[in-house]
Scaffold this motif. Structure first.
Motif, mmCIF file in Angstrom:
data_model
loop_
_atom_site.group_PDB
_atom_site.id
_atom_site.type_symbol
_atom_site.label_atom_id
_atom_site.label_comp_id
_atom_site.label_asym_id
_atom_site.label_seq_id
_atom_site.Cartn_x
_atom_site.Cartn_y
_atom_site.Cartn_z
ATOM 1 N N VAL A 195 79.307 23.658 15.473
ATOM 2 C CA VAL A 195 78.414 23.861 14.334
ATOM 3 C C VAL A 195 77.519 22.633 14.248
ATOM 4 O O VAL A 195 77.983 21.542 13.919
ATOM 5 N N GLY A 196 76.245 22.788 14.558
ATOM 6 C CA GLY A 196 75.366 21.630 14.628
ATOM 7 C C GLY A 196 75.822 20.711 15.747
ATOM 8 O O GLY A 196 76.045 21.145 16.877
ATOM 9 N N ALA A 197 75.993 19.444 15.436
ATOM 10 C CA ALA A 197 76.418 18.464 16.436
ATOM 11 C C ALA A 197 77.920 18.241 16.433
ATOM 12 O O ALA A 197 78.417 17.357 17.135
ATOM 13 N N LEU A 198 78.663 19.023 15.648
ATOM 14 C CA LEU A 198 80.101 18.836 15.516
ATOM 15 C C LEU A 198 80.875 20.044 16.022
ATOM 16 O O LEU A 198 80.353 21.160 16.067
ATOM 17 N N GLY A 199 82.135 19.810 16.376
ATOM 18 C CA GLY A 199 83.060 20.902 16.566
ATOM 19 C C GLY A 199 83.686 21.223 15.223
ATOM 20 O O GLY A 199 83.992 20.324 14.441
ATOM 21 N N ALA A 200 83.849 22.494 14.917
ATOM 22 C CA ALA A 200 84.462 22.917 13.655
ATOM 23 C C ALA A 200 85.641 23.828 13.956
ATOM 24 O O ALA A 200 85.530 24.728 14.797
ATOM 25 N N ALA A 201 86.756 23.592 13.283
ATOM 26 C CA ALA A 201 87.932 24.434 13.451
ATOM 27 C C ALA A 201 88.355 24.983 12.098
ATOM 28 O O ALA A 201 88.473 24.230 11.123
ATOM 29 N N LEU A 202 88.543 26.288 12.027
ATOM 30 C CA LEU A 202 89.087 26.941 10.841
ATOM 31 C C LEU A 202 90.573 27.131 11.072
ATOM 32 O O LEU A 202 90.975 27.732 12.075
ATOM 33 N N VAL A 203 91.400 26.592 10.182
ATOM 34 C CA VAL A 203 92.852 26.589 10.363
ATOM 35 C C VAL A 203 93.501 27.328 9.201
ATOM 36 O O VAL A 203 93.234 27.008 8.035
ATOM 37 N N GLN A 204 94.339 28.280 9.533
ATOM 38 C CA GLN A 204 95.002 29.065 8.485
ATOM 39 C C GLN A 204 96.475 29.233 8.823
ATOM 40 O O GLN A 204 96.827 29.603 9.949
ATOM 41 N N ARG A 205 97.310 28.922 7.843
ATOM 42 C CA ARG A 205 98.755 29.082 7.990
ATOM 43 C C ARG A 205 99.246 29.965 6.859
ATOM 44 O O ARG A 205 99.104 29.607 5.688
ATOM 45 N N LYS A 206 99.822 31.067 7.195
ATOM 46 C CA LYS A 206 100.218 32.026 6.174
ATOM 47 C C LYS A 206 101.479 31.562 5.458
ATOM 48 O O LYS A 206 102.344 30.921 6.034
ATOM 49 N N GLY A 207 101.550 31.908 4.163
ATOM 50 C CA GLY A 207 102.728 31.583 3.369
ATOM 51 C C GLY A 207 102.619 30.220 2.734
ATOM 52 O O GLY A 207 101.750 29.419 3.037
ATOM 53 N N LYS A 208 103.524 29.926 1.833
ATOM 54 C CA LYS A 208 103.513 28.669 1.096
ATOM 55 C C LYS A 208 104.411 27.625 1.724
ATOM 56 O O LYS A 208 104.575 26.541 1.193
ATOM 57 N N GLY A 209 105.040 27.930 2.835
ATOM 58 C CA GLY A 209 105.992 27.000 3.431
ATOM 59 C C GLY A 209 105.381 26.053 4.429
ATOM 60 O O GLY A 209 106.081 25.415 5.199
#
Length: 400
Positions: A195-209
Motif C-alpha cells: 500500500v503506497g511505499a509500505l507493506g500492509a498486513a491485515l491480521v485477524q484471530r477469531k475468538g477472545k482467547g
C-alpha cells in the motif's frame, strides 16, 4: 490463483511475481520433492545456479538450464543456513536479483521439509492490493468495505489489526512483507499487500482467547512477539552477529472493528516511526506497547530535533566512524530497555564489557549517569525523539 495473479499484474507487478514465487514452492511441497527436483526447479526459477546441502548429507547443485553441476559452488550471491547444519544458496554472477531473498526463504522452507522437520502450516498470504486499500480507506461505503473483507477471507464481525512493514532502502516493501509474513510468522488469518511505499498486513484471530485487545500490549504470544521471533530466525539463518541481516522495520496497530481498520493502519504507521532496523526488539514497534509515548509522534519533527538531548544523541551518532554511532545508540537502547549490562549484551550478542565501554562513551558525551533511573528515562525519551525525527516524511506517511 489465476484470477488473483491477473489482478495483481495489473496493479503491482512485483506483488504478482512474489505470489508466483510462493505458489511455485507451495506446489513443490505438495508434490513431495527430493533434493534434485527442489534444486533444479529453484535454479530455473531464479535464472542462476542453485545448490543445497541437507543436514543428513544429501546435496545437489544445478545450473539454470537444468544441468547438474559438480565441484564447489562458484560465486555465492545469497545463502540461508539450515539447522543443525547445511544450507541452500544461489550463485548469481552479478548483484542479487530483486526476488532472490524470497526465493531463498522458500527454498529453505522446502529444504527443511526434506530434512524431516515437520512443515508449519503455510498459506498463500499475498492479497489483492486494491481490496486491501479499500479496507483501509475511510472514504468508501461500509458495504464496499464489508464486501472487500469477505473477498479477502476476513470476517467483518471479528477484531482486526493492521501491521505496517518498511523494507531496506531500495527494496520493495510489499515483497519484504510477503517474505516475512508468508513463512507463517503470524498466527491467524493474514493478508499482505503493498500500500503506497509500505507493506500492509491485515491480521485477524477469531475468538477472545488470542490474548490481544486494544491497548493490551503483545502478551506472551502476541503479534509483536511473533514478529520479533521471525526476525531473530532470519538473522540466525543468515549468520548475523551483532548487526541485523533483515533491515526491516515493523509497526503494529491496535485491534479494532474491521470497518474502522483505517484507525489501526494509522496507529501502525505511527508506531513504525519508533522502529529502527537494529535488533529485532527495536525493529518492531507496537502501538499498544508504546502507550502514552506514542503521543510524541504528534510533536513536529523540527521541535524534536531542536531539543538539546536529541541534538546530543544526533551528534554522537554522526560523529563516529561508519556504523559506530549506530552501535552506541543500539547499546543505549538495549540498556534502557533491559536495565542491566548482561541482558543488554545478550540481546546485542556482545560481551558485557563491550556494552559497558559503549555506555561509558555515551555518558561522557551526554553527562548522563545511566545507573540513575531519571537519567535512563531521559535517555529513553531522547532515543524515541531521535527515531521520530529521523523517520519524518518517509514511507510511513504513505497511504493516507
Amino acid at each position: 490463483m489465476k484470477g488473483l495473479l491477473l489482478r495483481l499484474s495489473a496493479l503491482d507487478a512485483d506483488a504478482a511475481t512474489a505470489v508466483r514465487v510462493i505458489a511455485h514452492f507451495e506446489a513443490l511441497l505438495g508434490s513431495g520433492p527430493d533434493p534434485v527436483v527442489l534444486t533444479r526447479s529453484t535454479a530455473g526459477l531464479a535464472g542462476c545456479a542453485a545448490g543445497l546441502e541437507l543436514p543428513d548429507g544429501r546435496s545437489a547443485r544445478f545450473g539454470p538450464d537444468g544441468t547438474a553441476l559438480a565441484g564447489a559452488p562458484g560465486h555465492v550471491s545469497g545463502r540461508v543456513a539450515l539447522e543443525p547444519s547445511g544450507s541452500v544458496w544461489l550463485e548469481r554472477a552479478g548483484a542479487q536479483g530483486p526476488f532472490d531473498e524470497l526465493v531463498l526463504e522458500w527454498m529453505a522452507i522446502t529444504a527443511r521439509v526434506l530434512a524431516g522437520r515437520p512443515r508449519q502450516p503455510q498459506a498463500l498470504r499475498a492479497a489483492d492490493p486494491a481490496l486491501v486499500e479499500l479496507v483501509l480507506s475511510g472514504r468508501e461505503d461500509a458495504s464496499d468495505r464489508v464486501r472487500a473483507l469477505r473477498l479477502l477471507g476476513l470476517a467483518p464481525e471479528e477484531e482486526l489489526r493492521v501491521v505496517a512493514v518498511a523494507g531496506r532502502p531500495g527494496a520493495d516493501a510489499g515483497v519484504e512483507a510477503v517474505a516475512l509474513l508468508g513463512r507463517g510468522a503470524l498466527r491467524g488469518t493474514v493478508r499482505v499487500a503493498r500500500v503506497g511505499a509500505l507493506g500492509a498486513a491485515l491480521v485477524q484471530r477469531k475468538g477472545k482467547g488470542s490474548g490481544e485487545g486494544e491497548g493490551a500490549g503483545e502478551g506472551e504470544n502476541g503479534t509483536a512477539a511473533e514478529l520479533r521471533d521471525a526476525l531473530r530466525a532470519r538473522d540466525r539463518e543468515r549468520g548475523a552477529s551483532g548487526r541485523p541481516a533483515h533491515g526491516i522495520r515493523v509497526g503494529i496497530g491496535g485491534g479494532t472493528d474491521p470497518l474502522d481498520a483505517r484507525a489501526s493502519w494509522a496507529q501502525a504507521r505511527a508506531a513504525l516511526r519508533f522502529a529502527v532496523a537494529a535488533t529485532p526488539q527495536d525493529a518492531v514497534a507496537d502501538h499498544g506497547e508504546l502507550g502514552p509515548v506514542a503521543l510524541l509522534a504528534d510533536i513536529p519533527a523540527d521541535r524534536l530535533r531542536a531539543q538539546d538531548d536529541v541534538k546530543r544523541l544526533g551528534r554522537l551518532a554522526c560523529g563516529e566512524r561508519a556504523g559506530q554511532g549506530d552501535d552506541l545508540l543500539a547499546a543505549l537502547a538495549a540498556f534502557c530497555r533491559t536495565g542491566t549490562l548482561r541482558q543488554a549484551a545478550a540481546e546485542l550478542h556482545l560481551h558485557h564489557s563491550s556494552v559497558a565501554a559503549r555506555l561509558a562513551r555515551v555518558e561522557k558525551e551526554t553527562g548522563w549517569s545511566l545507573r540513575d533511573p531519571q537519567d535512563r528515562f531521559r535517555a529513553q525519551l531522547a532515543l524515541y525523539a531521535v527515531r521520530l525525527a529521523g523517520n519524518e516524511g518517509g514511507p510511513e506517511d504513505a497511504g493516507d
